[in-house]
Structures are given as C-alpha cells and as structure tokens.
Design a protein around this motif. Structure first.
Motif, PDB file in Angstrom:
ATOM      1  N   ILE A 158      -2.748  -4.465  -3.700  1.00 51.52           N
ATOM      2  CA  ILE A 158      -1.596  -3.723  -4.223  1.00 51.52           C
ATOM      3  C   ILE A 158      -2.088  -2.355  -4.697  1.00 51.52           C
ATOM      4  N   ASN A 159      -1.422  -1.311  -4.226  1.00 43.99           N
ATOM      5  CA  ASN A 159      -1.807   0.071  -4.552  1.00 43.99           C
ATOM      6  C   ASN A 159      -1.233   0.466  -5.918  1.00 43.99           C
ATOM      7  N   ALA A 160      -2.124   0.628  -6.885  1.00 45.37           N
ATOM      8  CA  ALA A 160      -1.707   1.011  -8.242  1.00 45.37           C
ATOM      9  C   ALA A 160      -1.941   2.501  -8.491  1.00 45.37           C
ATOM     10  N   LEU A 161      -1.940   3.300  -7.447  1.00 40.76           N
ATOM     11  CA  LEU A 161      -2.069   4.774  -7.414  1.00 40.76           C
ATOM     12  C   LEU A 161      -3.311   5.178  -6.628  1.00 40.76           C
ATOM     13  N   THR A 162      -3.040   6.053  -5.675  1.00 46.38           N
ATOM     14  CA  THR A 162      -4.131   6.776  -4.994  1.00 46.38           C
ATOM     15  C   THR A 162      -3.783   8.257  -5.070  1.00 46.38           C
ATOM     16  N   ASP A 163      -4.659   9.103  -4.503  1.00 47.77           N
ATOM     17  CA  ASP A 163      -4.346  10.537  -4.455  1.00 47.77           C
ATOM     18  C   ASP A 163      -3.076  10.776  -3.625  1.00 47.77           C
ATOM     19  N   LEU A 164      -2.782   9.853  -2.696  1.00 47.50           N
ATOM     20  CA  LEU A 164      -1.657  10.070  -1.776  1.00 47.50           C
ATOM     21  C   LEU A 164      -0.345   9.443  -2.245  1.00 47.50           C
ATOM     22  N   VAL A 187      -5.387  -2.192  -7.059  1.00 45.69           N
ATOM     23  CA  VAL A 187      -6.406  -1.133  -7.001  1.00 45.69           C
ATOM     24  C   VAL A 187      -5.838   0.220  -7.382  1.00 45.69           C
ATOM     25  N   ARG A 188      -6.523   0.919  -8.284  1.00 46.49           N
ATOM     26  CA  ARG A 188      -6.232   2.340  -8.559  1.00 46.49           C
ATOM     27  C   ARG A 188      -7.475   3.132  -8.182  1.00 46.49           C
ATOM     28  N   THR A 189      -7.306   4.069  -7.238  1.00 39.58           N
ATOM     29  CA  THR A 189      -8.488   4.773  -6.755  1.00 39.58           C
ATOM     30  C   THR A 189      -8.135   6.163  -6.239  1.00 39.58           C
ATOM     31  N   PHE A 190      -9.047   6.790  -5.537  1.00 37.53           N
ATOM     32  CA  PHE A 190      -8.850   8.159  -5.048  1.00 37.53           C
ATOM     33  C   PHE A 190      -8.188   8.116  -3.665  1.00 37.53           C
ATOM     34  N   GLY A 191      -8.976   7.940  -2.614  1.00 37.71           N
ATOM     35  CA  GLY A 191      -8.422   8.042  -1.258  1.00 37.71           C
ATOM     36  C   GLY A 191      -7.574   6.837  -0.874  1.00 37.71           C
ATOM     37  N   GLN A 192      -6.485   7.107  -0.148  1.00 39.64           N
ATOM     38  CA  GLN A 192      -5.653   6.025   0.381  1.00 39.64           C
ATOM     39  C   GLN A 192      -6.472   5.159   1.351  1.00 39.64           C
ATOM     40  N   GLU A 193      -7.479   5.792   1.991  1.00 36.50           N
ATOM     41  CA  GLU A 193      -8.287   5.029   2.957  1.00 36.50           C
ATOM     42  C   GLU A 193      -9.072   3.917   2.254  1.00 36.50           C
ATOM     43  N   ILE A 194      -9.295   4.057   0.956  1.00 36.90           N
ATOM     44  CA  ILE A 194     -10.036   3.007   0.230  1.00 36.90           C
ATOM     45  C   ILE A 194      -9.174   1.745   0.111  1.00 36.90           C
ATOM     46  N   VAL A 195      -7.890   1.927  -0.271  1.00 36.29           N
ATOM     47  CA  VAL A 195      -7.027   0.722  -0.370  1.00 36.29           C
ATOM     48  C   VAL A 195      -6.776   0.140   1.020  1.00 36.29           C
ATOM     49  N   GLU A 196      -6.716   1.029   2.021  1.00 38.20           N
ATOM     50  CA  GLU A 196      -6.485   0.526   3.389  1.00 38.20           C
ATOM     51  C   GLU A 196      -7.677  -0.301   3.870  1.00 38.20           C
ATOM     52  N   GLU A 197      -8.874   0.189   3.568  1.00 37.50           N
ATOM     53  CA  GLU A 197     -10.077  -0.545   3.987  1.00 37.50           C
ATOM     54  C   GLU A 197     -10.171  -1.889   3.248  1.00 37.50           C
ATOM     55  N   LEU A 198      -9.890  -1.871   1.959  1.00 36.60           N
ATOM     56  CA  LEU A 198      -9.905  -3.134   1.209  1.00 36.60           C
ATOM     57  C   LEU A 198      -8.906  -4.114   1.819  1.00 36.60           C
ATOM     58  N   ALA A 199      -7.715  -3.607   2.145  1.00 29.47           N
ATOM     59  CA  ALA A 199      -6.663  -4.477   2.698  1.00 29.47           C
ATOM     60  C   ALA A 199      -7.074  -5.032   4.066  1.00 29.47           C
ATOM     61  N   ARG A 200      -7.754  -4.206   4.854  1.00 31.01           N
ATOM     62  CA  ARG A 200      -8.165  -4.642   6.198  1.00 31.01           C
ATOM     63  C   ARG A 200      -9.080  -5.860   6.103  1.00 31.01           C
ATOM     64  N   TYR A 201      -9.929  -5.884   5.078  1.00 30.37           N
ATOM     65  CA  TYR A 201     -10.931  -6.960   5.006  1.00 30.37           C
ATOM     66  C   TYR A 201     -10.577  -8.044   3.992  1.00 30.37           C
ATOM     67  N   LEU A 249       0.813  -1.218   0.000  1.00 30.06           N
ATOM     68  CA  LEU A 249       0.000   0.000   0.000  1.00 30.06           C
ATOM     69  C   LEU A 249       0.845   1.266   0.000  1.00 30.06           C
ATOM     70  N   ALA A 250       2.020   1.199   0.645  1.00 30.31           N
ATOM     71  CA  ALA A 250       2.878   2.388   0.755  1.00 30.31           C
ATOM     72  C   ALA A 250       4.313   1.929   0.944  1.00 30.31           C
ATOM     73  N   GLY A 294       8.334  20.277  -9.197  1.00 33.15           N
ATOM     74  CA  GLY A 294       6.927  20.522  -9.544  1.00 33.15           C
ATOM     75  C   GLY A 294       5.976  20.287  -8.400  1.00 33.15           C
ATOM     76  N   ASP A 295       4.910  19.538  -8.674  1.00 32.28           N
ATOM     77  CA  ASP A 295       3.835  19.381  -7.698  1.00 32.28           C
ATOM     78  C   ASP A 295       4.223  18.388  -6.590  1.00 32.28           C
ATOM     79  N   GLY A 296       3.863  18.723  -5.369  1.00 33.80           N
ATOM     80  CA  GLY A 296       4.095  17.790  -4.253  1.00 33.80           C
ATOM     81  C   GLY A 296       2.968  16.772  -4.189  1.00 33.80           C
ATOM     82  N   ASN A 297       2.882  15.943  -5.202  1.00 32.34           N
ATOM     83  CA  ASN A 297       1.701  15.071  -5.373  1.00 32.34           C
ATOM     84  C   ASN A 297       1.969  13.645  -4.880  1.00 32.34           C
ATOM     85  N   ASN A 298       1.119  12.712  -5.334  1.00 37.70           N
ATOM     86  CA  ASN A 298       1.251  11.300  -4.939  1.00 37.70           C
ATOM     87  C   ASN A 298       2.634  10.735  -5.280  1.00 37.70           C
ATOM     88  N   MET A 299       3.160  11.095  -6.434  1.00 43.42           N
ATOM     89  CA  MET A 299       4.487  10.621  -6.841  1.00 43.42           C
ATOM     90  C   MET A 299       5.554  11.174  -5.883  1.00 43.42           C
TER      91      MET A 299
END
Ligand code: CP
Ligand code: NVA
Length: 307
Positions: free
Chosen positions: A122-128, A102-116, A6-7, A157-162
């Motif tokens: 595997i995180n294939a990109l989130t906003d974070l 999973v490729r999605t928006f919030g990191q909490e989405i991949v975390e919730e999926l992983a919890r259950y 995830l990270a 450049g941008d202080g983004n997910n990358m």
C-alpha cells in the motif's frame, strides 16, 4: 481488484466508491463504539523512508482498531541501507506479515516491492503520488459538499504528489478539477495527459489563482516544498507567493466553499492561519478521515475482498 494499492488509476470508479462507502460505514460504526476483528491475527508492516505524523499513526490505529498488529520500521534501520535489494526484502517480508504499507521517495520503489511481494503493498506517499490521502480527501468532500461530480474542485499551488493523485481521481471518478500552479511547477505531464484522455471529468490547468478559485466549492492546498525538496524552499517561497490561500483570495470562491489541506500546513506560506483556523477549513475532519479510509483499504486488501 489489483491486490496492491499503488496509484488511483489502477482502480475503477466502482472500486474507489466501494472503499469510500465502506470507510463511511466504519466511521459511523466507530462513533457508536462498535468494535471489529476484521484484521484479527493479521500483522501489517509499516516501512517508512520519510517523516510522517498522520499517515503513520492513522494506519497504526486503523490496524489496532480492526484487531490486528503493527510492525513499524524506518528503512534507515533496515538492511536496505547496507545494499540489500528490494526484491529480497519484499519476498522476506511477505513471509512475516500480511500487508506492507510504504512511504518512500520514488514510485518505482513501491512498484518493485509490489512486483516481488506476495502480500499487498500500500502506497503511503511517494514523490509521485499520495493515493490513500486523496481518498480521505474525497470522503471529506462528499461529507461536506456531496457528490464531487456536481462541484467545482480546485487544486491551488504545487503540481506535486497530491495534485497527481487528485488528477487521477478526477479522471477515474468522473469529476472536474481546476488546477492553478506557477509555470515550471505543473503536475506530472504524462499523468495529466493520460488522465485527460481517460476521464469523463474535465481537468484544466492554468496559472491564474484567482480564475481557478472563482466560484469554487472546494479548494485544496498543500505545502510549496514537499519532503525531499527542502533545498528549493527559498526559491519556491517567492514563486508561489501569489498562490497563498488567504481571505482575500478565498472570497472569490462560493460563500460556502470548503478548504482542504492534507497537513502538515505551513501557516502564512501556502495558507494563512486565519483561513486554516477559519470556519471554511475542514482540514482536521480530513485528517480524521485518513484513519477510516485506511481501515477500509486494509480490510479490503489484507482480506483480498474482490469487488
Ligand atoms: N497528510 C499526511 O500524509 O501527513 P503526514 O505526513 O503527517 O503523514
Ligand atoms: N506534498 C507533501 C504532502 C505531505 C503529506 C509532501 O510530499 O511532502
């Protein structure tokens, strides 16, 4: 090893290094047409909420090249759109497949999926974060320039997910990172602070693109507006203009510096066509390396190889 990816911060330097080494071996073997059945009988689900070219196809081809099968679903087509909880989806999918990418928006989405989930997520990109991408980028740096510890690596450049994933990689792997971004567009504050505390590598943040690029060995750029920020595009074009990687800025780096871009690129915005197509750009090798890194990640996590 944590059995979800995830990270970057969830792993040790040694664990990340073993993924990098394995990806390099798999790349070498691919060049000799060696075939593998490391995922034979395994099914990998790709669940994508955002567009993708490279990540989707490189994961798909990684699975097929290792002898497995892929199930792709855009979440627009899933029952999530009709309110099914993520925790139900995670438990159901775990009964069908051997890993969920999973490729999605919030990191909490991949975390919730992983919890259950009983299978690796595997995180294939989130906003974070974009952790798989950063491993392919570091693999490219090693191939082109050698050990990252001995290099001046710049994020421009941008202080983004990358940027957030590069920061965590610098802190875990112990290399230095010079970040230059405009005021108000810094990387995640908590990630930066935690990484500065954790790391042996020095992570610096400044506004001046020229000072950051000076004597650089490696320069990373990415789009100025990430997926989900489309409505800020116009405003960002003005703010980020001084951070464009053009030949004028590039000449302040070392003569043999390499330029990385995870792609897709917006030519004449964050990078000029001349630089992206020029001799210092390694963006297309970097894109290839995504497939080899994904093979290494899938092999390790689907087969639960403990390092
Ligand atoms: N670099 C990257 O993640 O590209 P895609 O958005 O095409 O997957
Ligand atoms: N920062 C970009 C990366 C795309 C691969 C985005 O999130 O859109």
């Amino acid at each position: 090893m944590d059995n979800h990816f995830l990270a970057i911060k969830d792993f040790s330097r040694q664990q990340l290094q073993s993924l990098l080494v394995r990806a390099m071996v798999l790349k070498q073997e691919a060049s000799q047409n060696k075939t593998h059945n490391l995922l034979q009988g395994k099914i990998v689900s790709l669940l994508f909420d955002k567009p993708s070219t490279r990540t989707r196809v490189s994961f798909e081809s990684a699975v097929y090249r290792l002898g497995g099968q892929v199930s792709f679903m855009s979440s627009r087509e899933s029952q999530l759109t009709r309110g099914e909880p993520l925790k139900d989806m995670a438990r159901v999918m775990s009964r069908y497949v051997d890993a969920i990418v999973v490729r999605t928006f919030g990191q909490e989405i991949v975390e919730e999926l992983a919890r259950y989930s009983d299978v690796p997520v595997i995180n294939a990109l989130t906003d974070l974060y974009h952790p798989c991408q950063i491993l392919s980028d570091i693999m490219t740096v090693i191939e082109k320039k050698g050990a990252p510890e001995n290099l001046k690596i710049v994020w421009l450049g941008d202080g983004n997910n990358m940027a957030n994933s590069w920061i965590e990689a610098a802190s875990v792997m112990g290399f230095s990172l010079s970040i230059a971004c405009p005021d108000g567009y810094e990387p995640d504050k908590d990630i930066l602070e935690e990484s500065q505390k954790r790391g042996t590598g020095v992570i610096t943040l400044q506004n001046d693109p020229l000072a950051a690029v000076k004597d650089a060995d490696v320069i990373n750029v990415d789009v100025w507006a990430s997926m989900g920020q489309e409505e800020q595009q116009k405003e960002r074009m003005k703010v980020f203009q001084p951070y464009q990687l053009n030949n004028e800025l590039l000449k302040h780096a070392k003569e043999d510096a390499v330029v990385l871009h995870c792609l897709p690129a917006h030519r004449e915005e964050e990078i000029t066509d001349e630089v992206l197509e020029g001799p210092q750009s390694v963006a297309f090798d970097q894109a290839e390396n995504k497939m080899h890194i994904h093979k290494a990640i899938l092999e390790q996590f689907v087969n639960n190889i403990q390092e």
